[in-house]
Design an enzyme around this catalytic site. Structure first.
Site, PDB file in Angstrom:
ATOM      1  N   LYS A  97       1.168  -0.984  -0.125  1.00 34.84           N
ATOM      2  CA  LYS A  97       0.348  -0.177  -0.118  1.00 34.84           C
ATOM      3  C   LYS A  97       0.984   1.295   0.143  1.00 34.84           C
ATOM      4  O   LYS A  97       1.399   1.855   1.226  1.00 34.84           O
ATOM      5  CB  LYS A  97      -0.857  -0.010   0.913  1.00 34.84           C
ATOM      6  CG  LYS A  97      -1.764   1.006   0.939  1.00 34.84           C
ATOM      7  CD  LYS A  97      -2.152   1.484   2.568  1.00 34.84           C
ATOM      8  CE  LYS A  97      -1.950   2.774   3.878  1.00 34.84           C
ATOM      9  NZ  LYS A  97      -2.251   3.908   2.669  1.00 34.84           N
TER      10      LYS A  97
ATOM     11  N   GLY B 253       7.657   4.695   7.848  1.00 31.33           N
ATOM     12  CA  GLY B 253       6.167   6.229   7.298  1.00 31.33           C
ATOM     13  C   GLY B 253       6.673   6.488   9.347  1.00 31.33           C
ATOM     14  O   GLY B 253       7.691   6.624   9.917  1.00 31.33           O
ATOM     15  N   SER B 254       5.597   7.003   9.699  1.00 33.00           N
ATOM     16  CA  SER B 254       5.684   8.228  11.183  1.00 33.00           C
ATOM     17  C   SER B 254       6.046   7.238  12.263  1.00 33.00           C
ATOM     18  O   SER B 254       5.212   6.448  12.181  1.00 33.00           O
ATOM     19  CB  SER B 254       4.606   9.607  10.925  1.00 33.00           C
ATOM     20  OG  SER B 254       3.234   8.804  11.254  1.00 33.00           O
ATOM     21  N   THR B 255       6.500   7.741  13.074  1.00 35.95           N
ATOM     22  CA  THR B 255       6.952   7.408  14.550  1.00 35.95           C
ATOM     23  C   THR B 255       5.320   6.563  14.908  1.00 35.95           C
ATOM     24  O   THR B 255       4.742   5.788  15.342  1.00 35.95           O
ATOM     25  CB  THR B 255       7.235   7.640  15.268  1.00 35.95           C
ATOM     26  OG1 THR B 255       9.014   8.268  14.470  1.00 35.95           O
ATOM     27  CG2 THR B 255       8.096   7.049  16.501  1.00 35.95           C
TER      28      THR B 255
ATOM     29  N   GLY C  15       3.578   4.271  13.160  1.00 37.41           N
ATOM     30  CA  GLY C  15       4.618   2.808  13.239  1.00 37.41           C
ATOM     31  C   GLY C  15       4.221   1.794  14.477  1.00 37.41           C
ATOM     32  O   GLY C  15       3.527   0.855  14.876  1.00 37.41           O
TER      33      GLY C  15
ATOM     34  N   GLU D 105      10.466   1.319   9.413  1.00 40.20           N
ATOM     35  CA  GLU D 105      11.512   2.707   9.754  1.00 40.20           C
ATOM     36  C   GLU D 105      10.636   3.826   9.665  1.00 40.20           C
ATOM     37  O   GLU D 105      10.072   4.296   9.210  1.00 40.20           O
ATOM     38  CB  GLU D 105      11.411   2.466   8.593  1.00 40.20           C
ATOM     39  CG  GLU D 105      12.740   1.414   7.329  1.00 40.20           C
ATOM     40  CD  GLU D 105      14.219   1.278   8.080  1.00 40.20           C
ATOM     41  OE1 GLU D 105      14.585   2.313   8.380  1.00 40.20           O
ATOM     42  OE2 GLU D 105      15.043   0.184   8.311  1.00 40.20           O
TER      43      GLU D 105
ATOM     44  N   CYS E 224      13.443  11.682   5.798  1.00 42.83           N
ATOM     45  CA  CYS E 224      13.744  10.499   7.015  1.00 42.83           C
ATOM     46  C   CYS E 224      14.372  11.024   7.823  1.00 42.83           C
ATOM     47  O   CYS E 224      15.010  11.736   8.965  1.00 42.83           O
ATOM     48  CB  CYS E 224      13.841   9.745   7.383  1.00 42.83           C
ATOM     49  SG  CYS E 224      13.950   8.577   6.286  1.00 42.83           S
TER      50      CYS E 224
ATOM     51  N   GLU F 276      10.394  16.469  14.535  1.00 47.46           N
ATOM     52  CA  GLU F 276      10.124  16.107  13.388  1.00 47.46           C
ATOM     53  C   GLU F 276       9.217  17.396  12.330  1.00 47.46           C
ATOM     54  O   GLU F 276       8.163  17.100  12.694  1.00 47.46           O
ATOM     55  CB  GLU F 276       9.537  15.267  13.166  1.00 47.46           C
ATOM     56  CG  GLU F 276       9.982  14.796  11.629  1.00 47.46           C
ATOM     57  CD  GLU F 276      10.336  13.182  11.524  1.00 47.46           C
ATOM     58  OE1 GLU F 276       8.750  12.188  11.195  1.00 47.46           O
ATOM     59  OE2 GLU F 276      10.682  12.341  10.436  1.00 47.46           O
TER      60      GLU F 276
HETATM   61  P1  NAD Z   1       2.535   8.234   7.744  1.00 47.77           P
HETATM   62  O1  NAD Z   1       2.852   7.684   8.761  1.00 47.77           O
HETATM   63  O2  NAD Z   1       1.255   9.292   8.161  1.00 47.77           O
HETATM   64  O3  NAD Z   1       2.227   7.350   6.336  1.00 47.77           O
HETATM   65  C1  NAD Z   1       3.184   6.503   5.842  1.00 47.77           C
HETATM   66  C2  NAD Z   1       2.217   5.322   5.219  1.00 47.77           C
HETATM   67  O4  NAD Z   1       1.504   4.681   6.548  1.00 47.77           O
HETATM   68  C3  NAD Z   1       1.422   6.387   4.273  1.00 47.77           C
HETATM   69  O5  NAD Z   1       1.018   4.952   3.592  1.00 47.77           O
HETATM   70  C4  NAD Z   1      -0.428   6.144   5.308  1.00 47.77           C
HETATM   71  O6  NAD Z   1      -1.390   5.308   4.362  1.00 47.77           O
HETATM   72  C5  NAD Z   1       0.222   4.221   6.151  1.00 47.77           C
HETATM   73  N1  NAD Z   1      -0.500   4.254   7.387  1.00 47.77           N
HETATM   74  C6  NAD Z   1      -0.655   5.555   7.964  1.00 47.77           C
HETATM   75  N2  NAD Z   1      -1.458   5.177   9.718  1.00 47.77           N
HETATM   76  C7  NAD Z   1      -1.670   3.688   9.334  1.00 47.77           C
HETATM   77  C8  NAD Z   1      -2.346   2.969   9.972  1.00 47.77           C
HETATM   78  N3  NAD Z   1      -2.846   2.859  11.692  1.00 47.77           N
HETATM   79  N4  NAD Z   1      -2.142   1.126   9.649  1.00 47.77           N
HETATM   80  C9  NAD Z   1      -1.307   1.208   8.731  1.00 47.77           C
HETATM   81  N5  NAD Z   1      -0.626   2.216   7.539  1.00 47.77           N
HETATM   82  C10 NAD Z   1      -1.301   3.427   8.254  1.00 47.77           C
HETATM   83  O7  NAD Z   1       4.725   8.909   6.863  1.00 47.77           O
HETATM   84  P2  NAD Z   1       4.195   9.989   5.430  1.00 47.77           P
HETATM   85  O8  NAD Z   1       3.697  11.212   6.410  1.00 47.77           O
HETATM   86  O9  NAD Z   1       3.406   8.924   4.291  1.00 47.77           O
HETATM   87  O10 NAD Z   1       5.993  10.118   5.718  1.00 47.77           O
HETATM   88  C11 NAD Z   1       6.226  10.654   6.293  1.00 47.77           C
HETATM   89  C12 NAD Z   1       7.555   9.985   7.956  1.00 47.77           C
HETATM   90  O11 NAD Z   1       7.850   9.270   7.245  1.00 47.77           O
HETATM   91  C13 NAD Z   1       8.582  10.340   8.575  1.00 47.77           C
HETATM   92  O12 NAD Z   1       8.033  10.662  10.016  1.00 47.77           O
HETATM   93  C14 NAD Z   1       9.718  10.190   7.921  1.00 47.77           C
HETATM   94  O13 NAD Z   1      10.952  10.059   8.831  1.00 47.77           O
HETATM   95  C15 NAD Z   1       9.093   8.685   7.698  1.00 47.77           C
HETATM   96  N6  NAD Z   1       9.599   8.304   6.938  1.00 47.77           N
HETATM   97  C16 NAD Z   1      11.169   6.808   7.852  1.00 47.77           C
HETATM   98  C17 NAD Z   1      11.876   6.208   6.571  1.00 47.77           C
HETATM   99  C18 NAD Z   1      13.552   5.999   7.047  1.00 47.77           C
HETATM  100  O14 NAD Z   1      13.871   5.180   6.199  1.00 47.77           O
HETATM  101  N7  NAD Z   1      13.227   5.686   8.469  1.00 47.77           N
HETATM  102  C19 NAD Z   1      12.348   6.369   5.498  1.00 47.77           C
HETATM  103  C20 NAD Z   1      11.188   7.781   4.599  1.00 47.77           C
HETATM  104  C21 NAD Z   1      10.220   8.437   5.302  1.00 47.77           C
END
Ligand code: NAD
Length: 487
Positions: free
Chosen positions: A183, A236-238, A241, A259, A293, A390
């Site tokens: 997804k 994605g975001s903490t 996660g 991640e 990130c 962040e």
């Molecule tokens: P986000 O957490 O809002 O979304 C990331 C993904 O998770 C999206 O596809 C979203 O639809 C999905 N998602 C959200 N809530 C969910 C849930 N409850 N269950 C399952 N899926 C869910 O993050 P974003 O705004 O898309 O991206 C930015 C974040 O990603 C920042 O915090 C950034 O630091 C992090 N990031 C980390 C890395 C790494 O390698 N550590 C790399 C890129 C981005």
């Protein structure tokens, strides 16, 4: 030939890609282009039933193709053909990506897409090289560790580097013999579909990659909680996660790679090459307008280095070339959405209200799209929201130190430990500080990933669990079985 293009002329694959078919689906979530704010499409949201259809398709494809059991070299060949096609179709992929994302077309073609193809080849090479082990036992026994694919891996990716993040998940999972239900972010949903279509075109058995489009709470939760998803790989975001961990704990135990976010420090000592440091530091916060990130968002400088360093960084910040992502001359990205831009601006204002001094920027850019001026904030303590949160934008904070201990104390973030930068010519200090920094990656006299994909990436603290890239990402997609035979 110029890479510039007209975003209104590019057809988008709106739907879910399951098996080898694009299942058209009515869009629900309105999508606006970050570059000019124009409405351009609606994002469908896959229901629990659609996710289940994707998972069952993946299971069936694994069985009929015997993907996990064929000669590993065959898997590698298919992945390499896929990588070739990605390179061949780089412009088509980049155009779809540039419309919804913050990635400028020229950086996509030369960077994100080219690197994605390279990384898929990198993972393909593990397929017939990394296996189990024979272990020492007495003569009466033969002990071995076999490794096997998990089955169906559920992958969820963010919007900041959509194609590349999809490649990070798909490459190792498929090379290791799994199928994937992926997804992408609901803000950048379409480029991953093209990526999957190219895999089928390259000869990958249909159903091994399925893309379901939708938001986190509906589609994402249906993936992480599905009983036939054997492993989850998330970037994605903490906070998301944490929600995923909770859902997995509630619905059934399974391994996961997370991640997550970062707030990475860059420490500059008095003996550093200041021009080199300024270039690396400003590059790290200006790339993708800080929406990375590993963005090096906290500058921690020795007091004697501050003046020339700040002057050089501000000069670079004020020279950015903002523009639409479909213009080949653009090098400075917009922010992904108005919501994200105003969230970021709220944090900057809150920091200023608490006493932060704004040395440059600090405002949304005027005109179309969601651009934000590169910003440098100074005079803050560790409790400032610009330090604790962040921001995920082009906002760099400046703190100063006199001793190594002070520098380390400032660098140690209470929440995040993704990456860190260190600028000094003193080798002993490099070793001391590198060991002391609580971060999953330390870059010395440079900042940012290279094309050495063998170096894994992942965080300490709340920045994550497990690694992407490197050998570790491949191994994370296989599980081990201990076997003991009495001879
Ligand atoms: P986000 O957490 O809002 O979304 C990331 C993904 O998770 C999206 O596809 C979203 O639809 C999905 N998602 C959200 N809530 C969910 C849930 N409850 N269950 C399952 N899926 C869910 O993050 P974003 O705004 O898309 O991206 C930015 C974040 O990603 C920042 O915090 C950034 O630091 C992090 N990031 C980390 C890395 C790494 O390698 N550590 C790399 C890129 C981005």
């Amino acid at each position: 030939m110029s890479l510039s293009f007209d975003p209104d002329q590019i057809p988008l694959p709106i739907g879910h890609f399951i098996g080898d078919r694009l299942l058209e689906s009515p869009g629900l979530l309105p999508l606006h282009r970050p570059s000019d704010g124009a409405f351009y499409a609606k994002c469908p949201v896959a229901s629990t039933e659609t996710v289940d259809e994707a998972v069952q398709t993946a299971r069936k494809a694994l069985k009929t193709s015997n993907w996990g059991g064929v000669r590993p070299r065959e898997r590698a060949s298919v992945l390499k053909r896929w990588a070739d096609l990605i390179e061949h179709e780089a412009q088509a992929l980049a155009k779809v990506e540039a419309i919804s994302s913050t990635r400028p077309i020229s950086q996509l073609v030369a960077g994100d897409i080219a690197i994605t193809a390279e990384q898929i080849r990198f993972f393909a090479e593990f397929a017939d090289k990394e296996g189990g082990d024979l272990v020492p036992t007495d003569d009466a026994h033969l002990g071995m560790i076999m490794t096997e694919p998990y089955g169906v891996v559920g992958a969820i990716t963010p919007w900041n580097f959509p194609v590349n993040m999809a490649g990070w998940k798909l490459g190792p999972a498929l090379a290791a013999g799994n199928a994937v239900v992926l997804k992408p972010s609901e803000m950048t949903p379409f480029s991953s579909i093209l990526l999957a279509q190219l895999a089928v075109k390259a000869g990958m058995p249909a159903g091994l990659i399925n893309i379901v489009i939708g938001d986190g709470p509906t589609t994402g939760a249906a993936i992480t909680g599905h009983p036939d998803i054997a492993k989850v790989s998330f970037t994605g975001s903490t906070s998301a996660g944490a929600a995923i961990m909770a859902n997995i704990a509630r619905t059934g135990i399974k391994p996961m790679t997370l991640e997550l976010g970062g707030k990475s420090p860059q420490i500059v000592f008095a003996d550093a090459d200041i021009d080199q440091a300024a270039a690396a530091i400003s590059g790290s916060i200006l790339a993708n307008a800080g929406q990375a990130c590993v963005a090096g968002s906290r500058l921690i400088a020795h007091f004697s280095a501050v003046e020339p360093l700040v002057e050089a960084i501000i000069a670079r910040m004020q020279a950015v070339r903002a523009g639409p992502t479909w213009d080949a001359a653009t090098t400075y990205s917009p922010i992904i959405s108005e919501t994200q831009r105003s969230r970021m601006h709220t944090t900057v204002r809150a920091a200023r209200a608490k006493g932060a001094e704004c040395l440059t920027g600090g405002e949304p850019m005027e005109g179309k799209g969601y651009f934000y001026t590169p910003t440098l904030l100074a005079k803050m303590d560790q409790s400032s929201p610009a330090i604790t949160e962040e921001i995920f934008g082009p906002v760099l904070t400046l703190q100063t130190f006199r001793t190594e201990e002070e520098a380390l104390a400032l660098a140690d973030h209470p929440t995040y430990g993704l990456a860190a930068g260190l600028f000094t010519r003193d080798v002993s200090r490099v070793m001391r500080i590198t060991r002391a920094l609580p971060a999953g990656t330390v870059w010395v006299n440079r900042y940012g990933r290279s094309r050495d994909h063998i170096l894994p990436t992942g965080g300490y603290k709340h920045s994550g669990i497990g690694k992407d890239l490197g050998r570790e990402a491949y191994h994370a997609n296989r599980r081990s079985k201990s076997v003991l035979i009495q001879v």
